[in-house]
Each structure stands twice: as structure tokens, then as C-alpha cells.
Scaffold this motif. Structure first.
Motif, mmCIF file in Angstrom:
data_model
loop_
_atom_site.group_PDB
_atom_site.id
_atom_site.type_symbol
_atom_site.label_atom_id
_atom_site.label_comp_id
_atom_site.label_asym_id
_atom_site.label_seq_id
_atom_site.Cartn_x
_atom_site.Cartn_y
_atom_site.Cartn_z
ATOM 1 N N SER A 164 0.824 -1.219 0.000
ATOM 2 C CA SER A 164 0.000 0.000 0.000
ATOM 3 C C SER A 164 0.858 1.270 0.000
ATOM 4 N N TRP A 165 2.144 1.109 0.302
ATOM 5 C CA TRP A 165 3.057 2.268 0.185
ATOM 6 C C TRP A 165 3.018 2.832 -1.240
ATOM 7 N N ASN A 166 2.748 1.933 -2.164
ATOM 8 C CA ASN A 166 2.733 2.375 -3.562
ATOM 9 C C ASN A 166 1.340 2.348 -4.175
ATOM 10 N N ASN A 167 0.290 2.449 -3.315
ATOM 11 C CA ASN A 167 -1.026 2.575 -3.942
ATOM 12 C C ASN A 167 -1.202 4.015 -4.433
ATOM 13 N N GLU A 168 -2.199 4.181 -5.271
ATOM 14 C CA GLU A 168 -2.329 5.462 -5.972
ATOM 15 C C GLU A 168 -2.478 6.646 -5.026
ATOM 16 N N ARG A 169 -3.319 6.446 -3.981
ATOM 17 C CA ARG A 169 -3.564 7.593 -3.095
ATOM 18 C C ARG A 169 -2.321 7.928 -2.269
ATOM 19 N N ALA A 170 -1.526 6.894 -1.921
ATOM 20 C CA ALA A 170 -0.291 7.169 -1.175
ATOM 21 C C ALA A 170 0.686 7.948 -2.062
ATOM 22 N N ILE A 171 0.732 7.559 -3.311
ATOM 23 C CA ILE A 171 1.640 8.244 -4.246
ATOM 24 C C ILE A 171 1.193 9.698 -4.430
ATOM 25 N N THR A 172 -0.128 9.894 -4.591
ATOM 26 C CA THR A 172 -0.639 11.265 -4.747
ATOM 27 C C THR A 172 -0.289 12.098 -3.525
ATOM 28 N N TYR A 173 -0.501 11.513 -2.351
ATOM 29 C CA TYR A 173 -0.220 12.237 -1.111
ATOM 30 C C TYR A 173 1.261 12.630 -1.032
ATOM 31 N N ARG A 174 2.114 11.706 -1.377
ATOM 32 C CA ARG A 174 3.550 12.006 -1.312
ATOM 33 C C ARG A 174 3.916 13.091 -2.312
ATOM 34 N N ARG A 175 3.253 13.032 -3.462
ATOM 35 C CA ARG A 175 3.555 14.064 -4.468
ATOM 36 C C ARG A 175 3.153 15.444 -3.926
ATOM 37 N N ILE A 176 1.956 15.526 -3.337
ATOM 38 C CA ILE A 176 1.483 16.835 -2.855
ATOM 39 C C ILE A 176 2.396 17.357 -1.744
ATOM 40 N N TYR A 177 2.784 16.462 -0.843
ATOM 41 C CA TYR A 177 3.573 16.917 0.311
ATOM 42 C C TYR A 177 5.075 16.691 0.159
ATOM 43 N N GLU A 178 5.481 16.362 -1.043
ATOM 44 C CA GLU A 178 6.899 16.198 -1.340
ATOM 45 C C GLU A 178 7.591 15.249 -0.371
ATOM 46 N N ASP A 218 8.556 19.381 -10.087
ATOM 47 C CA ASP A 218 8.644 20.316 -11.193
ATOM 48 C C ASP A 218 9.890 21.186 -10.977
ATOM 49 N N PRO A 219 10.874 21.075 -11.871
ATOM 50 C CA PRO A 219 12.114 21.825 -11.622
ATOM 51 C C PRO A 219 11.938 23.341 -11.729
ATOM 52 N N PHE A 220 10.789 23.770 -12.246
ATOM 53 C CA PHE A 220 10.542 25.216 -12.291
ATOM 54 C C PHE A 220 9.967 25.718 -10.966
ATOM 55 N N GLN A 221 9.535 24.776 -10.120
ATOM 56 C CA GLN A 221 9.029 25.186 -8.804
ATOM 57 C C GLN A 221 10.083 25.047 -7.733
ATOM 58 N N SER A 222 10.811 23.943 -7.807
ATOM 59 C CA SER A 222 11.786 23.647 -6.763
ATOM 60 C C SER A 222 13.116 23.396 -7.459
ATOM 61 N N ILE A 223 14.148 24.091 -7.040
ATOM 62 C CA ILE A 223 15.400 24.074 -7.800
ATOM 63 C C ILE A 223 15.983 22.664 -7.930
ATOM 64 N N ASP A 224 16.439 22.353 -9.104
ATOM 65 C CA ASP A 224 17.122 21.088 -9.345
ATOM 66 C C ASP A 224 18.540 21.262 -8.796
ATOM 67 N N THR A 225 18.739 20.816 -7.581
ATOM 68 C CA THR A 225 20.013 21.091 -6.904
ATOM 69 C C THR A 225 21.184 20.401 -7.603
ATOM 70 N N VAL A 226 20.907 19.251 -8.202
ATOM 71 C CA VAL A 226 21.999 18.476 -8.782
ATOM 72 C C VAL A 226 22.538 19.116 -10.061
ATOM 73 N N GLY A 227 21.652 19.559 -10.930
ATOM 74 C CA GLY A 227 22.100 20.112 -12.211
ATOM 75 C C GLY A 227 22.161 21.632 -12.189
ATOM 76 N N VAL A 228 20.985 22.262 -12.168
ATOM 77 C CA VAL A 228 20.937 23.726 -12.193
ATOM 78 C C VAL A 228 21.676 24.280 -10.968
ATOM 79 N N GLY A 229 21.484 23.598 -9.841
ATOM 80 C CA GLY A 229 22.126 24.041 -8.601
ATOM 81 C C GLY A 229 23.642 24.035 -8.723
ATOM 82 N N GLN A 230 24.135 23.076 -9.477
ATOM 83 C CA GLN A 230 25.583 22.996 -9.659
ATOM 84 C C GLN A 230 26.097 24.240 -10.390
ATOM 85 N N LEU A 231 25.323 24.678 -11.371
ATOM 86 C CA LEU A 231 25.715 25.897 -12.095
ATOM 87 C C LEU A 231 25.682 27.110 -11.159
#
Ligand code: PEP
Ligand code: MG
Length: 954
Positions: free
Chosen positions: A269-283, A875-888
Motif C-alpha cells: 500500500s506504500w505504492n497505492n495510488e492515493r499514497a503516491i498522490t499524497y507524497r507528491r502533494i507533500y513532497e 517540477d524543476p521550475f518550482q523547486s530548484i534542481d540542486t543536482v544540475g541547475v544548482g551545480q551551475l
């Protein structure tokens, strides 16, 4: 307020040297560390798995637990809370926790656990049998357990729970013998089969309900409690046949097999749809997994001396210091949270079971003092004996978070810095959400009232399903979701709705808990609503409301009204706008106290992105101390301005262009004057024109239609000629890739007179203010620079115009010329660029666009697929991509400071208002972040969090 301002100002100046004045080399090391840190999560997960490898199951019994509160990563929130309560001597039924590492291993090994862990679990089953004095499957005293999920971050309603596990045809008789209550025993078996059948065997709930209804009907029973032992036995028989039919196998009788299957279902159930949605919303990261808690059952449904409930040590909606919760007599845990029966307020427990109530008060206050935070607890009373089943930090609204944090400092339980960490930065935006205008609200009669579950004003068109909510919201409609009760599956609808209204359920039902967390206004348990989800109507107070009709409700009072009611700005906004006195608004005072603490600890400066004087004033009132980005082109869209810029674009020679620009000069000067003034001497970064010029002209297709119409109707020939000229120019300006085309510094290079006019407007406004005795600190910023020579070219113009204006006005002012770092080449050659630039402002919108090669305007077409396939987490336009863009960014920081140690560094892309990106910018050593005015409070708090967590070695 005035005093605080002075302090922040001083700090802002100091920061020009970089956080805490670190030398450049050290700062570079910090930057490099930050990039490494971005790669940390995966390594950390592997390390955590290895560390925990020796042990996967942790017991708790008889006042002793193998875990404790610090082990949330391993035991999950529930497991660590159970361990901590056990160690504290509270009455916790014994049990064990299977760790999150086991969950990860289960997935890694192809959905099974190595035999060694199965053995470890069985050893704990035997220990539990000993502690409980009961045996799995026994006919005298069967061991019955609950199996619950429990991840590090609580995910209400997201994961599945199974109660009464261990019951089978023999054990049910054992339970009957032990309790002398056949109805209870068979009801427990029925409930277990239903939960197990649904969660583990994945048979739809309705099929069980259908069987149960048939039995009730046959026995003439209206509600469950009308059925006796016979009815329950019959239900069990029907359920057995149902399971056989659906799965082709009999209902599993072996308790160990039941336990293994239930455990695996929790992992699954860690990977059921609603758990995935919840994790996406709350990062919440996908890789952390869930723990499984197996615990001796205690029964709240053995009769009127038993019960079960949930509660909070304070009011999670308003933050008020009042004992808060609900219970049901003769019920099992799920009955309260499922929202099927409307529970009673917890204070009534004092009359029903006074001893248990007194103990509960005592235990929960102890827990609150121990954890120094509002606790969300679950309990069961079995024959007047109280058991604690859970404690964890309570989810709360942004409003409550501010109240609780400031109260806990007042009560001496927390220091201001500790209190800051109790408030999620993003949740502050809830305090800025609109509310009903009291006068308008009063005019509309109350249709009904429910429980005020999550504060805020909601007004919108009624929808009855989450799917409809999503569909209508996508069309730009404001919707309110009306449901009998909400279930975790509704989360996507709740996400887009203005608010949620339910007919059943209490303050701790799913709708209430999730509504509060999302900051979605919610009214629950409005029992008078008669909802017909099929017909898509509800009726109340003699009126029928159809899908699409408007209703409004207030999540702070629970009042529901028909029709649309206008909303007005939050109390905090009203105080800031001078429409309310701080003394009249306790929440404003707390908000400002909390942010005052944040200002003491943060080292990042906070600026705002604002283009207009009124926006700048608001930003200043929110605590911004400077403008990080004034997009001058936005000023061209105002009344009567677009024609002027169009004239400039249409000009085909420099003379005409200069003439058109002369018309724009006073307008820009006026705007700059206003913005400078609103910032009270704080630095104001003004960017020269950035977008491609065609953005200021009408669309080609629209012009063609207009021309065709004029031609067909023999319209005004002069107008026709003008439109034709315009069309010709639009076609000339057409570009295949406008975002990579003639924009930014390239415009200034091809039309230097534009830069000249803008620089003149900036310096004339600044000198005027200086003449009036006010302080101004202009910073002229050139966009889209990738070559140092581009910047040099423009800087020469700016410096020349500045000198001219200062000479003309006889006023001297200090100013800076700098650039945006938003083209990868700019970041790569930041050392060269810093030889000309006095400051860098990272334009992380374009930098993200160009680093990924993702169009910022078109990513919507494929982002969802990327997230679904876990190619991108966020979404890398919302939260900085630390690995790539952040490196620059980190590299440019290092290179820029190497050339010019005093260089001022900030960010003005959208990421400047995103808490996790702010964390990164703090680590790489920027001087400030700049964000939209409404996100300034969030950024102040996020910057404080970043400073505090770096202090403790994060
Ligand atoms: C950026 O690119 O990050 C930026 C702030 O500029 P704009 O969004 O105007 O392109
Ligand atoms: Mg840009």
C-alpha cells in the motif's frame, strides 16, 4: 515594527559580504558541499538500510521498548511513538514494529523478505504471545493483533489498517469463550474478514457491504447493532463464500499466514495510488518506505464500558489551548476516523468514564510536555482500562501553527528558535487567504451548520465527486466539494476545491484532517444535509441544491449558506493595509512576533519581485527589504502605454524610435520613483527590457482576421493601412524560438537607445528622490548575459547616462550595475562576467529552461508523465534542481566571488519563494532571495529554518 525594520536593514547591509562574512574560499567550500548534499538522499537511504540491516524488527512490551522517539526513520512515526510511550511507562498494548528498511528490502528482493527476517518476525510473535499470555489460533485465549502502517511522515488515511488479525474458525470460539460474548466474537471476525478481504485480498468493499446488508435485511435489522450472534455468524459464512468466489481459495485460517499477508499488503500500500498522490502533494520522498506495527488488540467494542477515540492536546484548527477530540462508546478505532458514526466531543468522556478521562488528560499533557508540541493521540478503553495506541505531533492549520508556536514560547516550553521550526513555512500562506467580508456574510441567512474543521472562506460551485472537481477546476471554475464523507481517494478533488463540505464525520475525520493540512477550508458533519450523489443534489433547510449551484461556507464557524458570497482579504492583510489596527488582531500580532524571531536568526536577505509602487509597498509591509527584480516590461502594459511601445517597435529608424522612447520616459520615471519610494532606501534592482518585442504586438492571426473584415466591409482605409503595417512588422519579428531569440541583452545591443531611455528614467527618478532628501539605492540589471562583452557594452551606456543625469541634476548617488545569471554560459564564465558585474542575480527560471532544455511554457505537456515514471520527482521550475541547475549556481557563486570577493549575490527566479530551494540558496551562500510579495513571509521563515538546520549540522 519600526525598530525591527532598522535591525533588518542593518543586517541586509552586512550581508553584502556574504553570510556571516565568511571568506571567499570558505564560501566556495560551502557551495561545493551544497552540490554534494544534493546527491545525499540516495546515499543516505543506502546507509540507513545498511545500518539497520542487523535488525529489522523492534519489540515493545511491559515498559520497555527496543526503539525510541529518535528512530522515526527506522520505525516510522507511529512505531517510534509507541516505543517512546512504552518507555515512559504509559499503558501501551505490547507489540513490535517491522522497520522501514524491511519495506525497502521487500521491494528490492522482488516483493518478499529474506528468511532471516521472517524468522526475526516470528521470534517477536512468540515474545508477544508470552507478553500477552495468548497464543495465535488458540481456542481458549487467542492472540489477536492489529496491523498498521506507519511511515516517517504521517499520511492520514493513506495506508491500510487491519484489526482483529488472528481470528479464524477456532480462535473466534476462543474469543467467545474468553469474553463470554458470542455476538462480540463473531462481529470481530466479520470486521476482520471484511478489512482483510478488502485490503489484503483486494475484494471491493461494496461486495462485503452487499452481503452484510442482505443479512441485515433478512433479520429485519436497521443498523449493525440490531444484529445478534446469529446474524454475525451468518455474515461470516457469507463472507467466506464471497472470498472463495472472488479468489478461488478459502479465507486463510493460519494466523501466521494472515500476518505475513497483511504485512505485505501494508508494504504494497506504500505504492497505492492515493499514497503516491499524497507524497507528491507533500513532497515526501518515495524511497523511505513504511514500517508495519503489529500490536496486541484491545477492544473498544466490548460494551458500554468500552470505547475508543482520537484527539489533540490543543485545537488543531485554531490553535487554542483546549483539550480537543472525539470518542465513541462501544466502537473500534476505525469507526471514529472513518466518519461513519458522528462521534461525541471528548469532554463528554468525563461524564461517561471519569477515571479513564482523568488518566487520558494526565497522559496526554505529559506527552505534550515531553514532545514539546501539540500531540495527536489515539486511545481505546477496554472495560474502563485506558490504553494509549498512538501519539504524534498533530497536523494543524497554518493559523493554528502560528498560535501554538507562539503560545509554547509564552508557556516556557520552547525557545523562539525551536518554535520557528514548528511552523511549516509554506503554511503561512494560509494566513493570507481571503475571508468573508463580515457585513456581506451577515446578510445571508445560515442554511445549516457543521463542525468547523479547517478555517477559511470557501465559495464556489457545488460538485459531488473528486473527478468533477478536477474537471471543472481545470476549466477555471471555483468549486466546492460536497460529499457524504470523504475518503483518501478524494484527495485530488480536495486539492483543487475551494473547500470541502461533508454530511458526516467529526473533527478528526479524513476530510477534517486532510482539509486542515492542505489549508482547505472545511466544514464536516453537517448532519442536516441530505445528499443524493446519484442525482447530484443535496437538500437542506427546505431547499435543493444542484451540481453547479453556488454555496459558501466558513471553516472557522461551520456556517453554510446558499449562493455566492464575496470574500475579502485576511486579517493580516487588512492590518498591513492599515484597515485594521494591530491591537485588534491577535493573529497579526502573533504572526509578526514569529517572523520577528525568524528575522533574528536568518542570514539570507529577503527581497521581492515587484514592478509597481503598490506591489512594492505591500512587499515592504510583508518584510521585504529590497526589490530583487523589477521587470520593466510589465510597466509597458498599463493604460495608454502599449500604444507607445508599439510605436517604438514599429519605428524603422533610430530617430523615430528615439521619439517614441521619449514618450515612454516620463511614464517609466514615474513608476521607478514610486518603487524607490516604497522601498525606503533599500536596494532596488531594475532590469532592462527582457522579452522579445513581438510580445508587445497583437497576434498575427488576430490581425489577419481584422484586416479581412475591414477589407470585406470596406472599412476605414487609414485603419486598414495601419493594420497592414502592423502585420508586416509582426511578420518581420516572427521568430522560431523566441525564448532563445532576440530578447534580453540582445535587444539592448541592437537598440542601445532603449537601454539609454531606461537608464535615464532610473537615474532621473533616483536623483529626484535624492534631491527630496530620501535615500535610494538603484541596481541596474542586464538580463540574459552569456558573454562578458555583452555586459560591458551595456554597462558603458548605463554609466554614461548615470553620469549625464547626475551632472544635469547636480545630485550624486551610489548605484550598481550587474547582471542576471540565467544562461548556462553566463554561469560557466561567471569569473569573467564578475569583472564587469557588481552583482549577480540568478534567473533560475531561464537557467532551468536552458539547462534542461525544457521550455518553461511547455513543460506542462510532459511533466506529469515524467513524474508518473519517476524520471522527475518535482517540477524543476518550482523547486530548484540542486543536482544540475544548482551545480551551475554553486559554480557561478564560487567563480564570481573569486574575481570580485564583494560581489552581491541573489536569486530572483520563482525558486526564490520556494522553501526547499531557499534552503539550497542558503547553503551555497547567496546574500538574498527575491520572490513575489505574497511569498515574502514564507521566505523569511524558510530562510530562518535554513539557518537553524545548517546550525545543527544538516
Ligand atoms: C528568470 O529567468 O529566472 C527570471 C527571473 O526572469 P524572467 O522570469 O523574467 O525570464
Ligand atoms: Mg529570465
Amino acid at each position: 515594527m519600526a525598530k525591527k525594520t532598522a535591525k533588518t536593514t542593518k543586517k541586509g547591509t552586512k550581508q553584502a559580504k556574504g553570510p556571516k562574512g565568511k571568506p571567499a574560499v570558505k564560501r566556495a567550500a560551502t557551495a561545493a558541499r551544497a552540490v554534494k548534499a544534493a546527491k545525499k538522499p540516495v546515499k543516505a537511504a543506502v546507509k540507513a538500510v545498511k545500518k539497520a540491516a542487523a535488525k529489522y524488527v523492534y519489540g515493545f512490551a511491559d515498559g520497555k521498548a527496543e526503539g525510541n522517539r529518535t528512530m522515526k526513520d527506522v520505525l516510522g512515526g507511529k512505531g517510534s511513538g509507541l516505543a517512546e510511550m512504552t518507555n515512559a511507562g504509559l499503558p501501551v498494548p505490547p507489540g513490535f514494529t517491522i522497520s522501514t528498511a524491511a519495506c525497502n528490502l521487500w521491494y528490492a528482493e522482488g516483493r518478499k523478505l529474506p528468511q532471516s527476517i521472517e524468522d526475526e518476525m516470528m521470534a517477536h510473535v512468540r515474545r508477544l504471545e508470552k507478553a500477552a499470555g495468548a497464543t495465535f489460533g488458540s481456542t481458549d485465549n487467542p492472540l489477536l493483533v492489529s496491523v498498521r502502517s506507519g511511515a516517517k511522515f504521517s499520511m492520514p488515511g493513506m495506508m491500510d489498517t487491519i484489526l482483529n488479525l488472528g481470528l479464524n474458525d477456532a480462535a473466534v470460539e476462543g474469543l467467545k469463550a474468553r469474553t463470554q460474548n458470542g455476538r462480540f466474537a463473531y462481529d470481530s471476525y466479520r470486521r476482520f474478514m471484511q478489512m482483510f478481504g478488502n485490503v489484503v485480498l483486494e475484494i471491493p468493499k461494496e461486495k462485503f457491504e452487499h452481503e452484510f446488508e442482505a443479512v441485515k435485511h433478512a433479520h429485519g435489522a436497521k443498523v449493525d447493532t440490531d444484529l445478534g450472534e446469529d446474524g454475525m455468524r451468518e455474515t461470516v459464512s457469507r463472507y467466506k463464500r464471497l472470498v472463495q468466489r472472488e479468489t478461488g481459495k478459502p479465507f486463510p485460517q493460519d494466523p501466521v499466514q494472515q500476518l505475513t499477508m497483511a504485512r505485505d499488503a501494508v508494504f504494497r500500500s506504500w505504492n497505492n495510488e492515493r499514497a503516491i498522490t499524497y507524497r507528491r502533494i507533500y513532497e515526501i520522498p518515495d524511497h523511505i518506505g513504511t514500517a508495519v506495527n503489529v500490536q496486541l488488540m484491545v477492544f473498544g467494542n466490548t460494551g458500554d464500558r468500552s470505547g475508543t477515540g482520537v484527539g489533540f492536546t490543543r485545537n488543531p484548527a485554531t490553535g487554542a489551548n483546549e483539550f480537543f477530540g472525539e470518542f465513541l462508546v462501544n466502537a473500534q478505532g476505525e469507526d471514529v476516523v472513518a466518519g461513519i458514526r458522528t462521534p461525541r466531543p471528548i469532554t463528554e468522556l468525563a461524564e461517561v468514564m471519569p477515571k479513564a478521562y482523568k488518566q487520558l488528560r494526565e497522559f496526554t499533557s505529559r506527552l505534550e510536555r515531553h514532545y514539546k508540541d501539540i500531540q495527536d493521540f489515539e486511545f481505546t478503553i477496554e472495560n474502563e482500562q485506558l490504553y494509549m495506541l498512538q501519539t504524534r505531533s498533530g497536523k494543524r492549520t497554518g493559523y493554528a501553527a502560528v498560535v501554538i508556536a507562539t503560545d509554547l514560547v509564552q508557556e516556557g516550553l520552547l525557545t523562539p528558535n525551536e518554535a520557528l521550526l514548528l511552523v511549516e513555512p509554506a503554511s503561512l500562506s494560509q494566513l493570507l487567504a481571503p475571508m468573508f467580508n463580515p457585513a456581506d456574510w451577515k446578510k445571508v441567512p445560515v442554511a445549516t451548520k457543521g463542525l468547523p474543521a479547517s478555517p477559511g472562506a470557501a465559495s464556489g460551485q457545488v460538485v459531488f465527486s473528486a473527478e468533477q472537481a478536477v474537471a471543472w477546476a481545470a476549466e477555471g471554475k471555483k468549486v466546492v466539494l460536497v460529499r457524504k464523507e470523504t475518503a483518501p481517494d478524494d484527495i485530488h478533488g480536495m486539492e483543487v476545491a475551494q473547500g470541502v463540505l461533508t454530511a458526516t464525520g467529526g473533527m478528526t475525520s479524513h476530510a477534517a484532517v486532510v482539509g486542515r493540512q492542505m489549508g482547505r477550508p472545511s466544514v464536516v458533519g453537517a448532519g442536516a444535509l441530505r445528499i443524493d450523489e446519484q442525482a447530484k443534489t443535496f437538500s437542506v433547510a427546505g431547499q435543493t441544491v444542484k451540481e453547479g449551484d453556488y454555496i459558501s461556507f466558513d471553516g472557522l464557524t461551520g456556517e453554510v449558506k446558499f449562493g455566492k458570497v464575496a470574500t475579502s482579504p485576511s486579517e493580516i492583510l487588512q492590518v498591513l493595509a492599515g484597515k485594521m489596527k494591530p491591537a485588534e488582531s491577535p493573529i497579526y500580532r502573533r504572526f509578526s512576533t514569529l517572523l520577528g524571531w525568524a528575522d533574528q536568526v536568518r542570514t539570507l536577505g529577503i527581497r521581492a519581485n515587484a514592478d509597481q509602487p503598490d506591489q512594492s509597498e505591500l512587499a515592504y509591509a510583508f518584510g521585504a527589504r529590497g526589490i530583487g527584480l523589477c521587470r520593466t516590461e510589465h510597466m509597458f502594459f498599463g493604460e495608454g502605454r502599449i500604444e507607445k511601445i508599439q510605436r517604438m517597435i514599429l519605428a524603422d529608424n533610430e530617430k523615430d524610435r528615439r521619439q517614441a522612447l521619449a514618450g515612454l520616459l516620463p511614464l517609466q520615471r514615474g513608476d521607478f520613483y514610486g518603487v524607490f519610494k516604497a522601498m525606503h532606501g533599500e536596494p532596488v534592482t531594475i532590469r532592462t527590457i527582457d522579452p522579445p518585442l513581438h510580445e508587445f504586438l497583437p497576434k498575427r492571426e488576430e490581425l489577419m482576421v481584422e484586416i479581412a473584415k475591414l477589407e470585406a466591409t470596406g472599412g476605414d482605409q487609414k485603419v486598414l493601412a495601419e493594420k497592414r503595417t502592423l502585420l508586416h512588422r509582426v511578420e518581420q519579428l516572427h521568430e522560431f524560438n523566441p525564448m532563445l531569440g532576440h530578447r534580453g541583452v540582445r535587444l539592448g545591443i541592437t537598440y542601445p537607445e532603449i537601454t539609454e531611455m531606461q537608464a535615464r528614467a532610473i537615474f532621473e527618478a533616483a536623483c529626484q528622490l535624492a534631491k527630496e532628501g530620501l535615500k535610494v539605492t538603484p541596481e541596474v540589471m542586464i538580463p540574459l548575459v552569456g558573454l562578458v562583452k555583452e555586459l560591458r557594452d551595456q554597462k558603458i551606456i548605463v554609466d554614461r547616462v548615470a553620469a549625464e543625469v547626475m551632472k544635469e541634476t547636480g545630485v550624486k548617488i551610489q548605484y550598481l550595475v550587474g547582471t542576471m545569471i540565467e544562461v548556462p554560459r553566463g554561469a560557466l564564465t561567471a569569473d569573467e562576467i564578475a569583472s564587469e558585474a557588481q552583482f549577480f542575480s540568478f534567473g533560475t527560471n531561464d537557467l532551468t529552461q536552458m539547462t534542461f532544455g525544457f521550455s518553461r511554457d511547455d513543460i506542462g505537456k510532459f511533466l506529469a508523465s515524467y513524474q508518473e515514471r519517476k524520471i522527475l520527482d518535482r517540477d524543476p521550475f518550482q523547486s530548484i534542481d540542486t543536482v544540475g541547475v544548482g551545480q551551475l549556481v554553486a559554480m557561478a557563486v564560487e567563480k564570481g566571488r573569486k574575481t570580485r570577493p564583494t560581489i552581491k549575490l541573489g536569486v530572483c527566479g520563482e525558486h526564490g519563494g520556494d522553501p526547499s530551494s531557499i534552503h539550497f540558496f542558503h547553503k551555497v551562500g547567496l546574500n538574498y532571495v527575491s520572490c513575489s510579495p505574497y511569498r515574502v513571509p514564507v521566505a523569511r521563515l524558510a530562510a530562518a529554518h535554513a539557518a537553524l538546520s545548517v546550525k545543527v549540522g544538516d
